[in-house]
Design an enzyme around this catalytic site. Structure first.
Site, PDB file in Angstrom:
ATOM      1  N   GLU A 128     -38.888 -64.895 -24.837  1.00  0.00           N
ATOM      2  CA  GLU A 128     -38.854 -64.262 -26.159  1.00  0.00           C
ATOM      3  C   GLU A 128     -40.233 -63.707 -26.547  1.00  0.00           C
ATOM      4  O   GLU A 128     -40.630 -63.744 -27.709  1.00  0.00           O
ATOM      5  CB  GLU A 128     -38.345 -65.236 -27.250  1.00  0.00           C
ATOM      6  N   ASN A 186     -38.699 -65.802 -12.578  1.00  0.00           N
ATOM      7  CA  ASN A 186     -37.948 -66.558 -13.582  1.00  0.00           C
ATOM      8  C   ASN A 186     -36.603 -65.903 -13.811  1.00  0.00           C
ATOM      9  O   ASN A 186     -36.537 -64.707 -14.076  1.00  0.00           O
ATOM     10  CB  ASN A 186     -38.717 -66.569 -14.906  1.00  0.00           C
ATOM     11  N   GLU A 187     -35.562 -66.681 -13.702  1.00  0.00           N
ATOM     12  CA  GLU A 187     -34.223 -66.194 -13.995  1.00  0.00           C
ATOM     13  C   GLU A 187     -33.939 -64.855 -13.334  1.00  0.00           C
ATOM     14  O   GLU A 187     -33.570 -63.884 -13.998  1.00  0.00           O
ATOM     15  CB  GLU A 187     -34.027 -66.053 -15.505  1.00  0.00           C
ATOM     16  N   GLU A 272     -35.395 -75.816 -17.085  1.00  0.00           N
ATOM     17  CA  GLU A 272     -35.222 -75.582 -18.521  1.00  0.00           C
ATOM     18  C   GLU A 272     -33.920 -76.207 -18.937  1.00  0.00           C
ATOM     19  O   GLU A 272     -32.842 -75.739 -18.562  1.00  0.00           O
ATOM     20  CB  GLU A 272     -35.156 -74.084 -18.839  1.00  0.00           C
TER      21      GLU A 272
HETATM   22  C1  GAL Z   1     -34.436 -69.025 -20.597  1.00  0.00           C
HETATM   23  C2  GAL Z   1     -35.685 -68.280 -20.169  1.00  0.00           C
HETATM   24  C3  GAL Z   1     -36.797 -68.637 -21.115  1.00  0.00           C
HETATM   25  C4  GAL Z   1     -36.342 -68.429 -22.537  1.00  0.00           C
HETATM   26  C5  GAL Z   1     -35.072 -69.191 -22.783  1.00  0.00           C
HETATM   27  C6  GAL Z   1     -34.507 -69.055 -24.159  1.00  0.00           C
HETATM   28  O1  GAL Z   1     -33.330 -68.771 -19.903  1.00  0.00           O
HETATM   29  O2  GAL Z   1     -36.059 -68.630 -18.869  1.00  0.00           O
HETATM   30  O3  GAL Z   1     -37.920 -67.889 -20.817  1.00  0.00           O
HETATM   31  O4  GAL Z   1     -36.142 -67.077 -22.731  1.00  0.00           O
HETATM   32  O5  GAL Z   1     -34.101 -68.748 -21.923  1.00  0.00           O
HETATM   33  O6  GAL Z   1     -35.404 -69.482 -25.101  1.00  0.00           O
END
Ligand code: GAL
Length: 965
Positions: A128, A186-187, A272
């Protein structure tokens, strides 16, 4: 002499946790390994209990230490950190790691605190933040980010070559720090061959740059095999989503059973797992997010993850911080509090307390690091579910009890049929618990419990307990265990004891039953205020401390050279150190109150934050003392304001001759369709904040409408706006997108020069999927007049210096292109004596920009942590948005008719707690009902603390340093 030697020894191993090697002191090389059960450090298993923290969302380095110490104290053994490329690179080839960007210092702090680091340098991070961490200058280039495009490849290599060596210097594997894992990208959802090669390229770069720790992924376990595979694939999971407007609405739990089975080489890893939720402009606010993801959620979901066999959990976020300046991606506002365990103002919440309960259990019961699921009979009550896990090496069993449907709020009672061994090494047999007549296990509303059985601790043997287990330590020749349960609920704990023990109930009501045949002692009680039972008769005396959750939350298990130590009381216990007969504690208090220390043998003196405090010995062989609290503090009111009109650009006669002509003939930006002029603000190096355009045309008199294509943020519905004036007449304010502004014939000067003034907001660059979204232009992309195709000659103005800001201290995301920002009105020391005096609140009927300035002289006690925030109070019927600057730092963006944020924390360090602080507020009145509400300073907490915060360098206005902008 003895004392000298021991204190030297202790200095060497200070902060050494017993459950894992001491990072700070761990010289020499270390092996970071893993199997499908858990991570292993030098062969020793670790339950990784980690939280996310972004240094770039807390622009005051000494406060990084505060957050890290709070995390460590709260039972976290690791911190997961995104390194934000954009934050360090204002333009291609320029990288800044000074001051608030000094990540070397951050990683040193982590080592000092003794917390492991999971490094996530991207290149892409999402989070974000503007462009998802991709530097905005990439928006001027052709290559799609996260693709094999040569310009993108060269760019991210540049970043990695800067950040990797810093991370590499702090790796546990070298013995020079605590970094244990490195995340690749990432993702990256799309597992195409191209992305596999991209992953491999990043990995090769990382290795070439000296990264030796295992490589991990946060791609929903993508890249498990093939080219570019990571060693530790991970899942990210936000089971409750991000809509905080229904804080009671839960979704079901997904147990990752199949995924657990499929991962044969590495543990079930959540880089995460939901630790809170981000909130959007106009959203429900972070109190609601904190409620949605509160202690009950933590207990039910995180414990279910343990039940699913995960031994690596990281919570995103544990401390969220602030999107100060223009750090936010479109959609989210300045606070990134996230409803996390630690608030934006660094306060500890009930979520922190709950995390501490689970983290403390995990740190003290190593058996949990290696478990297999075993089949256990379903509870008598089928509304409940139990999962059994057993450690194959020592037989310790864990029973995870919760509602079968995690969202259920019903009050359920049950018995469980468990397997227990009555004595260490004895054969197990089935037993129905609780055994007490008339007693049951209870799951009251959204709750979960972890019960232990067949567990050896100290010199004791626990047959089982229906209470939750917090921790056990050994101190002063006795084992001490802490058990807890929900207030008022019954509990029973059964111990195997070699001979009939003497049971002394020192406090509370506990009854005991001795079974001479089984040599088992059963204690029955109700969870409530702290009960203390001394069991004497086993291989070592045992002190059991039993209470409800509130009692358990007061305990701190802190590592010392003498092993883990138990302390009860205080708001926060940062560290403990034993030297000879003295124990020195560092911590914070919110009020005067008692502390109890279960100290090692021979220790009877206590120091609290360096001061000797009188102690008393108790019947429990502990020391008690009274801790001082902070003094109350009142903050000054902000009564005297000065005000100045701030949009001279609206006036037709304004001199814009030094502004940049929009004369570029080419831009690499892939959204460019070949048309001229190129208006895209990024193309001219104005990447952040508001931009002004001024356009001139010679009117024919037939011009009817002005059509503008404005890009303010993803889908443009994200509260980005533009205001337009023609020859000084306001034509309106619209949200971003393709917009029409009607021109009244009498606003035109036929045959003469006509001037358009357009102020456009940039709510941030979009995050990047796989289609170049982050390169979407900002500002205007097209402007036409209808009625007559009169050409317009444009000039553009944005943040001073563009990609080369006047100083890098606050960095390129601190300011945009408002006149006052360019002229230094946001800076401390700006001479505003000639500005008009004004009282707030104020109503303003003219659209445009108005600046307000005041100052606040503070004299806060040096030994108190008093987070201060700027608060704007107003009703939403006035239409304005404001930028809030404290000592030149843009700490917040406020939109009065949108919200939800009214309170803007100012990190100490930016705020001078013992000096004069400059406050400047730039208000953009977007309609004829504008103004500025009441502005005040509010305290968001007050603790007596050993934390000391140095002031940031906050360059002030210098006469002569600002040309006419
Ligand atoms: C995840 C992402 C993070 C952040 C989160 C939502 O999937 O890797 O960087 O965006 O979502 O807060």
């Amino acid at each position: 002499m003895r004392r000298v030697v021991s204190s030297l020894l202790m200095a060497a191993v200070l902060a050494m946790p017993t459950a894992w090697p001491a990072p700070a002191a761990a010289a020499g090389h270390h092996r970071i390994g893993y199997d499908h059960y858990s991570l292993k450090i030098d062969g020793k298993r670790l339950y990784m209990w980690s939280g996310s923290f972004h240094y770039w969302r807390l622009p005051s380095p000494d406060l990084w230490l505060d957050v890290l110490e709070k995390m460590k104290a709260g039972g976290y053994n690791a911190v997961e950190i995104y390194f934000n490329w954009a934050y360090h690179s204002p333009r291609r080839g320029v990288y800044d790691f000074h001051g608030i960007r000094n990540v070397d210092r951050l990683l040193d702090m982590a080592a000092k605190v003794g917390i492991y680091v999971i490094a996530r340098p991207g290149p892409y991070i999402n989070a974000e933040t503007d462009g998802g961490g991709l530097p905005a200058w990439l928006a001027t280039e052709a290559g799609r980010p996260r693709s094999p495009a040569p310009d993108y490849t060269a760019a991210y290599r540049q970043w990695l070559r800067h950040i990797d060596p810093i991370i590499a210097r702090h790796q546990l594997s070298n013995g020079t720090g605590t970094v244990i894992l490195y995340q690749v990208e990432n993702e990256l959802w799309n597992h195409s061959p191209e992305n596999h090669r991209y992953m491999r390229a990043i990995e090769r770069q990382a290795r070439a740059d000296g990264i030796t720790v295992p490589l991990m992924g946060n791609h929903n376990a993508g890249f498990q095999g093939g080219i570019g595979a990571v060693e530790l694939p991970g899942y990210d999971s936000y089971p409750l989503g991000f809509d905080c407007s229904h804080p009671g609405r839960w979704k079901g739990f997904y147990a990752y059973h199949d995924e657990r089975q499929a991962l044969t080489k590495s543990p079930l890893f959540f880089p995460e797992y939901q630790g809170g939720a981000f909130d959007t402009w106009g959203g429900a606010g972070y109190a609601a997010c904190r409620k949605l993801t509160g202690p009950a959620f933590e207990r039910v979901f995180y414990e279910s993850n343990i039940a699913a066999g995960s031994t690596m959990q990281n919570f995103y976020m544990t401390y969220g911080g602030s999107n100060w300046g223009w750090l936010a991606s479109p959609g989210v506002y300045s606070s990134y509090d996230y409803g996390a365990a630690i608030t934006e103002a660094r306060r500890l919440t009930p979520k922190y307390a709950q995390q501490k309960l689970i983290g403390t259990l995990l740190a003290s019961v190593p058996a949990i690091d290696k478990t297999d699921v075993f089949t256990t009979p379903a509870p008598d009550n089928t509304a409940l579910q139990v999962v059994g896990r057993v450690n194959p090496d020592n037989g310790t069993r864990f029973y995870f009890l919760r509602h079968a449907d995690v969202t259920s709020r019903s009050d359920e009672f049950t018995h469980l049929r468990v397997q227990v061994a009555d004595a260490p090494g004895a054969a197990t047999h089935a037993l129905r618990i609780p055994q007490q007549a008339g007693s049951t296990l209870r799951i009251h509303g959204r709750d979960a419990k972890i019960l232990l059985a067949d567990y050896r601790f100290g010199r004791q043997y626990l047959v089982y307990s229906t209470s939750d287990w917090l921790t056990s330590v050994t101190a002063d020749g006795r084992d001490i265990a802490v058990l807890y349960g929900r207030k008022g609920e019954a509990g029973e704990t059964v111990l195997h004891v070699a001979r009939r023990p003497q049971v002394h109930v020192l406090d509370g009501q506990v009854s005991s039953h001795w079974d001479a045949h089984l040599h088992s002692l059963r204690l029955d009680y109700r969870h409530g205020q702290l009960a203390r039972v001394l069991v004497d008769g086993g291989r070592r005396p045992l002190l059991l401390l039993i209470g409800d959750n509130a009692v358990a939350e007061r305990f701190w298990r802190v590592d010392t050279a003498h092993g883990p130590l138990l302390v009860r009381g205080a708001y926060l216990l940062r560290s403990a150190r034993v030297t000879g007969d003295e124990i020195a504690l560092r911590g914070d208090t919110t009020a005067p109150g008692p502390v109890e220390v279960f100290a090692p043998q021979g220790v009877h003196d206590l120091r609290w934050n360096g001061r000797a405090i009188a102690t008393q010995a108790t019947a429990s062989h502990s020391l008690t003392a009274s801790l001082p609290g902070p003094r109350p503090v009142t903050l000054p009111t902000l009564a005297h304001w000065r005000m100045h009109a701030g949009a001279p650009e609206i006036a037709p006669g304004f001199d814009d001759s030094r502004w940049r002509r929009t004369d570029l003939k080419h831009t690499g930006n892939p959204f460019w369709d070949g048309r001229l002029p190129i208006l895209n603000a990024d193309a001219y190096g104005f990447h952040h904040g508001n931009v002004w355009y001024r356009g001139r045309f010679t009117a024919t008199g037939s011009e009817r409408n002005l059509l503008l294509d404005a890009h303010t943020g993803i889908h443009d519905g994200n509260h980005g706006v533009l205001s337009v004036w023609l020859n000084g007449h306001w034509l309106g304010t619209r949200s971003g997108g393709e917009r029409k502004f009607v021109i009244a014939p009498d606003q035109l000067k036929v045959g003469q020069d006509n001037v358009l003034s357009v102020l456009v907001s940039n709510m941030g660059h979009n995050q990047e999927g796989h289609s170049g979204d982050s390169q979407e232009p900002r500002g205007l992309t097209a402007a036409t007049l209808t009625g007559a195709l009169t050409p317009i000659r444009w000039r553009i103005q944005g943040a001073r210096g563009g990609e080369t800001p006047p100083n890098l201290v606050r960095g390129p995301m601190n300011n945009g292109g408002l006149y006052g920002e360019r002229a230094g009105w946001s800076l401390p020391g700006y001479p505003d004596a000639h500005w008009a005096s004004v009282k707030l609140p104020q109503k303003v009927a003219t659209p445009g920009v108005v600046w307000y300035r005041t100052s606040a002289t503070l004299d806060l006690p040096a030994d108190q942590d008093l987070p201060v925030a700027v608060k704007i109070s107003d009703t939403p019927d006035r239409h304005y948005r404001a930028l809030i600057f404290v000592n030149g730092w843009q700490v917040g963006r406020y939109i009065n008719d949108t919200g939800p944020q009214h309170v803007f924390p100012v990190p100490t360090g930016i705020l001078d707690p013992r000096g004069r602080n400059s406050i400047a507020i730039a208000v953009w009145n977007t309609a004829e009902r504008g103004g500025l509400g009441k502005v005040s300073l509010v305290a968001q907490g007050n603790t007596l603390t050993p934390l000391r915060v140095h002031l940031n360098d906050s360059p002030a206005f210098k006469l002569g340093s600002r040309r006419q902008p």
